[in-house]
Motif scaffolding. Sequence first.
Motif, PDB file in Angstrom:
ATOM      1  N   MET A   1       0.848  -1.202   0.000  1.00  0.00           N
ATOM      2  CA  MET A   1       0.000   0.000   0.000  1.00  0.00           C
ATOM      3  C   MET A   1       0.879   1.247   0.000  1.00  0.00           C
ATOM      4  N   PRO A   2       0.490   2.276  -0.803  1.00  0.00           N
ATOM      5  CA  PRO A   2       1.274   3.507  -0.812  1.00  0.00           C
ATOM      6  C   PRO A   2       1.144   4.242   0.514  1.00  0.00           C
ATOM      7  N   SER A   3       2.182   4.961   0.872  1.00  0.00           N
ATOM      8  CA  SER A   3       2.148   5.742   2.112  1.00  0.00           C
ATOM      9  C   SER A   3       1.151   6.883   1.981  1.00  0.00           C
ATOM     10  N   VAL A   4       0.642   7.320   3.119  1.00  0.00           N
ATOM     11  CA  VAL A   4      -0.343   8.400   3.136  1.00  0.00           C
ATOM     12  C   VAL A   4       0.363   9.724   2.844  1.00  0.00           C
ATOM     13  N   LEU A   5      -0.243  10.510   1.968  1.00  0.00           N
ATOM     14  CA  LEU A   5       0.332  11.812   1.619  1.00  0.00           C
ATOM     15  C   LEU A   5       0.078  12.808   2.744  1.00  0.00           C
ATOM     16  N   PRO A   6       0.944  13.777   2.909  1.00  0.00           N
ATOM     17  CA  PRO A   6       0.731  14.806   3.931  1.00  0.00           C
ATOM     18  C   PRO A   6      -0.606  15.507   3.737  1.00  0.00           C
ATOM     19  N   PRO A   7      -1.349  15.730   4.799  1.00  0.00           N
ATOM     20  CA  PRO A   7      -2.692  16.317   4.669  1.00  0.00           C
ATOM     21  C   PRO A   7      -2.680  17.734   4.118  1.00  0.00           C
ATOM     22  N   GLU A   8      -1.543  18.431   4.212  1.00  0.00           N
ATOM     23  CA  GLU A   8      -1.514  19.807   3.704  1.00  0.00           C
ATOM     24  C   GLU A   8      -1.456  19.882   2.178  1.00  0.00           C
ATOM     25  N   LEU A   9      -1.179  18.750   1.520  1.00  0.00           N
ATOM     26  CA  LEU A   9      -1.160  18.751   0.059  1.00  0.00           C
ATOM     27  C   LEU A   9      -2.592  18.729  -0.474  1.00  0.00           C
ATOM     28  N   PRO A  10      -2.937  19.603  -1.401  1.00  0.00           N
ATOM     29  CA  PRO A  10      -4.284  19.574  -1.982  1.00  0.00           C
ATOM     30  C   PRO A  10      -4.454  18.365  -2.893  1.00  0.00           C
ATOM     31  N   ASP A  11      -5.642  18.205  -3.438  1.00  0.00           N
ATOM     32  CA  ASP A  11      -5.898  17.060  -4.317  1.00  0.00           C
ATOM     33  C   ASP A  11      -5.044  17.096  -5.577  1.00  0.00           C
ATOM     34  N   ARG A  12      -4.675  18.285  -6.010  1.00  0.00           N
ATOM     35  CA  ARG A  12      -3.820  18.460  -7.198  1.00  0.00           C
ATOM     36  C   ARG A  12      -2.670  19.369  -6.798  1.00  0.00           C
ATOM     37  N   PHE A  13      -1.445  18.919  -7.047  1.00  0.00           N
ATOM     38  CA  PHE A  13      -0.319  19.663  -6.496  1.00  0.00           C
ATOM     39  C   PHE A  13       0.923  19.555  -7.389  1.00  0.00           C
ATOM     40  N   LEU A  14       1.814  20.522  -7.223  1.00  0.00           N
ATOM     41  CA  LEU A  14       3.104  20.492  -7.890  1.00  0.00           C
ATOM     42  C   LEU A  14       4.011  19.468  -7.222  1.00  0.00           C
ATOM     43  N   VAL A  15       4.826  18.801  -8.027  1.00  0.00           N
ATOM     44  CA  VAL A  15       5.780  17.838  -7.483  1.00  0.00           C
ATOM     45  C   VAL A  15       6.689  18.518  -6.463  1.00  0.00           C
ATOM     46  N   GLY A  16       7.069  19.757  -6.751  1.00  0.00           N
ATOM     47  CA  GLY A  16       7.939  20.493  -5.826  1.00  0.00           C
ATOM     48  C   GLY A  16       7.312  20.677  -4.462  1.00  0.00           C
ATOM     49  N   TRP A  17       6.004  20.911  -4.425  1.00  0.00           N
ATOM     50  CA  TRP A  17       5.320  21.049  -3.136  1.00  0.00           C
ATOM     51  C   TRP A  17       5.445  19.750  -2.329  1.00  0.00           C
ATOM     52  N   ALA A  18       5.253  18.624  -3.012  1.00  0.00           N
ATOM     53  CA  ALA A  18       5.284  17.332  -2.330  1.00  0.00           C
ATOM     54  C   ALA A  18       6.685  17.028  -1.793  1.00  0.00           C
ATOM     55  N   ILE A  19       7.687  17.314  -2.588  1.00  0.00           N
ATOM     56  CA  ILE A  19       9.062  17.057  -2.144  1.00  0.00           C
ATOM     57  C   ILE A  19       9.392  17.913  -0.925  1.00  0.00           C
ATOM     58  N   ASP A  20       8.961  19.175  -0.963  1.00  0.00           N
ATOM     59  CA  ASP A  20       9.189  20.049   0.193  1.00  0.00           C
ATOM     60  C   ASP A  20       8.473  19.528   1.434  1.00  0.00           C
ATOM     61  N   ALA A  21       7.370  18.794   1.240  1.00  0.00           N
ATOM     62  CA  ALA A  21       6.607  18.243   2.372  1.00  0.00           C
ATOM     63  C   ALA A  21       7.129  16.880   2.808  1.00  0.00           C
ATOM     64  N   GLY A  22       8.227  16.405   2.162  1.00  0.00           N
ATOM     65  CA  GLY A  22       8.853  15.154   2.569  1.00  0.00           C
ATOM     66  C   GLY A  22       8.410  13.924   1.807  1.00  0.00           C
ATOM     67  N   VAL A  23       7.653  14.092   0.729  1.00  0.00           N
ATOM     68  CA  VAL A  23       7.206  12.950  -0.069  1.00  0.00           C
ATOM     69  C   VAL A  23       8.352  12.499  -0.967  1.00  0.00           C
ATOM     70  N   THR A  24       8.598  11.191  -1.056  1.00  0.00           N
ATOM     71  CA  THR A  24       9.684  10.677  -1.882  1.00  0.00           C
ATOM     72  C   THR A  24       9.272  10.641  -3.355  1.00  0.00           C
ATOM     73  N   ARG A  25      10.255  10.652  -4.229  1.00  0.00           N
ATOM     74  CA  ARG A  25       9.968  10.570  -5.672  1.00  0.00           C
ATOM     75  C   ARG A  25       9.362   9.217  -6.025  1.00  0.00           C
ATOM     76  N   ARG A  26       9.759   8.174  -5.286  1.00  0.00           N
ATOM     77  CA  ARG A  26       9.161   6.859  -5.528  1.00  0.00           C
ATOM     78  C   ARG A  26       7.673   6.896  -5.255  1.00  0.00           C
ATOM     79  N   ARG A  27       7.264   7.558  -4.166  1.00  0.00           N
ATOM     80  CA  ARG A  27       5.832   7.679  -3.863  1.00  0.00           C
ATOM     81  C   ARG A  27       5.117   8.469  -4.948  1.00  0.00           C
ATOM     82  N   LEU A  28       5.784   9.472  -5.486  1.00  0.00           N
ATOM     83  CA  LEU A  28       5.161  10.306  -6.522  1.00  0.00           C
ATOM     84  C   LEU A  28       4.997   9.550  -7.837  1.00  0.00           C
ATOM     85  N   ARG A  29       5.746   8.448  -7.999  1.00  0.00           N
ATOM     86  CA  ARG A  29       5.602   7.634  -9.212  1.00  0.00           C
ATOM     87  C   ARG A  29       4.561   6.526  -9.052  1.00  0.00           C
TER      88      ARG A  29
END
Length: 308
Positions: A1-29
Amino acid sequence: MPSVLPPELPDRFLVGWAIDAGVTRRRLRHPSLAAPFYGIRSREAADDVRALALSYLPKLRSGEHFSHATALVLAGGWAPDRLRLALDVTAIPPTVRARGAGVRGHRSQTAHVRFVDGMPVVDPAAAWCQAASLLSDRELVVAADALLRRHNPVLTVGALEAEVADRDGSRDVRRLRRALELAEPGTDSVAETLLRLDARDAGLPPFQVNAEIRDARGRFLAYGDLVHAPTKVLLEYDGQQHRLDDRQYSRDVDRLDDLATAGWRVIRVNRSHRGAARRGILERVRTTLIERGWRAETSQMVAGRQRK
């Protein structure tokens, strides 16, 4: 199961926002995230124009807005399927034209922009005029009819006329004027518009769109898709609901009986009438019109006087 995304990320977001919030590139793929545009991730699939536009919104820069065919669809209008796969984004200088997969970039010096679901969108009359660069002559008429439709119209003929008048001297203004001459308020579907245009191209007389039909005592019988009152000939386009909806089918049977009793000849058209079948049924319409007193020469003379 994929890890839960940070709640501060909206439903649609820039990859840069996610990385700044600690999301890995593997999760983003991970396939649980859609990637409708480069550098964008979405928790939901972007499977229509509205969803695509909302997905692109984080990338939209100051001075940019949605325009052309995209703005038509966002306003509740029509655009062909081939134009729904990418977004029309217009930039006002000094912002440079948008580029990238899934985007048609444009430039404009000015624009009348409104907000739809939080998205900056050019007004529908301007969008229709802009879309002339993307649409064929026939598609331009269909798009105008969709804006002027019978139920919940997006705008009026006057609004389109005013916008076209403001574009006097522009590249597509003649095509816009011609399309506006052929457009008809009060249509119900793209299929009805195409049938009306096919009838016109076949040299048949003008038909009234969704006109009231009454019997000799003035009793209301029906709204007819395409009505030729002088000969009591009615063209009806039967969409899927006429075949799949039992109540609609029952109403159609009663309605057709009433029309026949009142002397109307109803010719029904559906999506199977394409190519040779379309030409064949329009020839049947011509024969029926002539049998009921229509003369092509007289109709052409009247049309000529009306154009003058």
